[in-house]
Structures are given as C-alpha cells and as structure tokens.
Design a protein around this motif. Sequence first.
Motif, PDB file in Angstrom:
ATOM      1  N   GLU A  13      12.957   5.435  11.429  1.00 53.83           N
ATOM      2  CA  GLU A  13      12.175   4.238  11.129  1.00 53.83           C
ATOM      3  C   GLU A  13      12.440   3.083  12.102  1.00 53.83           C
ATOM      4  OE1 GLU A  13      11.370   1.047   7.577  1.00 53.83           O
ATOM      5  OE2 GLU A  13      12.026   3.055   7.006  1.00 53.83           O
ATOM      6  N   VAL A  37      11.346  11.236   9.211  1.00 57.82           N
ATOM      7  CA  VAL A  37      10.633  10.012   9.579  1.00 57.82           C
ATOM      8  C   VAL A  37      11.437   8.789   9.153  1.00 57.82           C
ATOM      9  CG1 VAL A  37       8.565   8.635   9.100  1.00 57.82           C
ATOM     10  CG2 VAL A  37       8.350  11.067   9.608  1.00 57.82           C
ATOM     11  N   THR A  38      12.019   8.829   7.968  1.00 50.73           N
ATOM     12  CA  THR A  38      12.830   7.714   7.489  1.00 50.73           C
ATOM     13  C   THR A  38      14.034   7.492   8.409  1.00 50.73           C
ATOM     14  OG1 THR A  38      12.143   8.178   5.225  1.00 50.73           O
ATOM     15  CG2 THR A  38      14.093   6.812   5.507  1.00 50.73           C
ATOM     16  N   LEU A  54       6.734   1.073   5.377  1.00 48.69           N
ATOM     17  CA  LEU A  54       7.627   0.393   6.307  1.00 48.69           C
ATOM     18  C   LEU A  54       7.916  -0.985   5.726  1.00 48.69           C
ATOM     19  CD1 LEU A  54       6.105   1.343   9.785  1.00 48.69           C
ATOM     20  CD2 LEU A  54       7.895   2.492   8.474  1.00 48.69           C
ATOM     21  N   ARG A  63       9.378   1.350  14.053  1.00 45.45           N
ATOM     22  CA  ARG A  63       9.085  -0.079  13.905  1.00 45.45           C
ATOM     23  C   ARG A  63       9.044  -0.763  15.278  1.00 45.45           C
ATOM     24  NH1 ARG A  63       9.541  -2.193   8.831  1.00 45.45           N
ATOM     25  NH2 ARG A  63      10.058  -4.246   9.642  1.00 45.45           N
ATOM     26  N   ILE A  78       5.398   6.808   3.139  1.00 44.98           N
ATOM     27  CA  ILE A  78       6.589   6.041   3.476  1.00 44.98           C
ATOM     28  C   ILE A  78       6.137   4.638   3.849  1.00 44.98           C
ATOM     29  CG2 ILE A  78       8.551   5.847   5.037  1.00 44.98           C
ATOM     30  CD1 ILE A  78       8.190   8.918   5.510  1.00 44.98           C
TER      31      ILE A  78
END
Length: 135
Positions: free
Chosen positions: A74, A70-71, A36, A78, A34
């Motif tokens: 995010e 996880v997405t 970022l 971050r 994934i």
Amino acid sequence: MKRLTALLLALTLPLLAMAEEEPKGDEAPKVAYIDLVPSLVGNYGIGPRLKYYKADISLRVASTDAEIKVTRHEPLIRNQLIMLFSQQTDETLGSPEAKEQLRQEALKQVQQVLHSEEGQPLVDDLLFNNLIFQP
C-alpha cells in the motif's frame, strides 16, 4: 412447544450444513475491496496559486491472497497515485471523460507497480469513491 422447537431445529440443520460447505471450483472467486485510508490529499498543477485534490480510492481484488499482497504494498501504491495526481492540470480534470481517463491511468499504474513487485497485477479495478478538485 418442545416438539415444535425440535421440528424447527431438524428442518434448519440441513440448511446450516449447506451454508458451511466449501465453495465449488466453478463458483465466482471472492471479491474484496481495499480502501486506501486515509484519503489521498495533495496539490496539483503549476502556477502562482495552489490547487488541491482529495481522492477516496478503493481497489478491487479477487482473492484473499491478493488482498494480503496488495495491502503489504500500500505505501508504494499510495506514492504512485500521489505522483500521478500531482501531475494533473485543470484541463485533464475538467470533464467526466477526463476523470474516467484518470481512473484508467491510475489502475494501470497500480497494476504496473504490483506486477514489478509481485509478478502479477493483482488488482482488477480501481474505484473513486470520492474525487474532489479545488482549482
């Protein structure tokens, strides 16, 4: 020519059927990365002069379910990484060993965030695709 085409088709059908079979339980799980996006960009350190960083980061997960979770988190991930990078100094970023230590700390913090939100760390590894610091 028709016979040759039929023969080739007959030979490739079993191969196609094997390729479409479900993976067996003893095979390695699906790995996904994934990214970022956009890159993390900000300033770090203290002093009269601003210092900047730019980090392109990928997170490695082992399943589609983990990728979705996880997405979803995010923005929180971050934020945690931006806070970590903003606390760095020139001394903590001055060598390859220090950057590896930063990578390990970033992975640990991402896993802690996900563990508190989802009950499990979900991320297997964190990779710096690009890491630039301007002191």
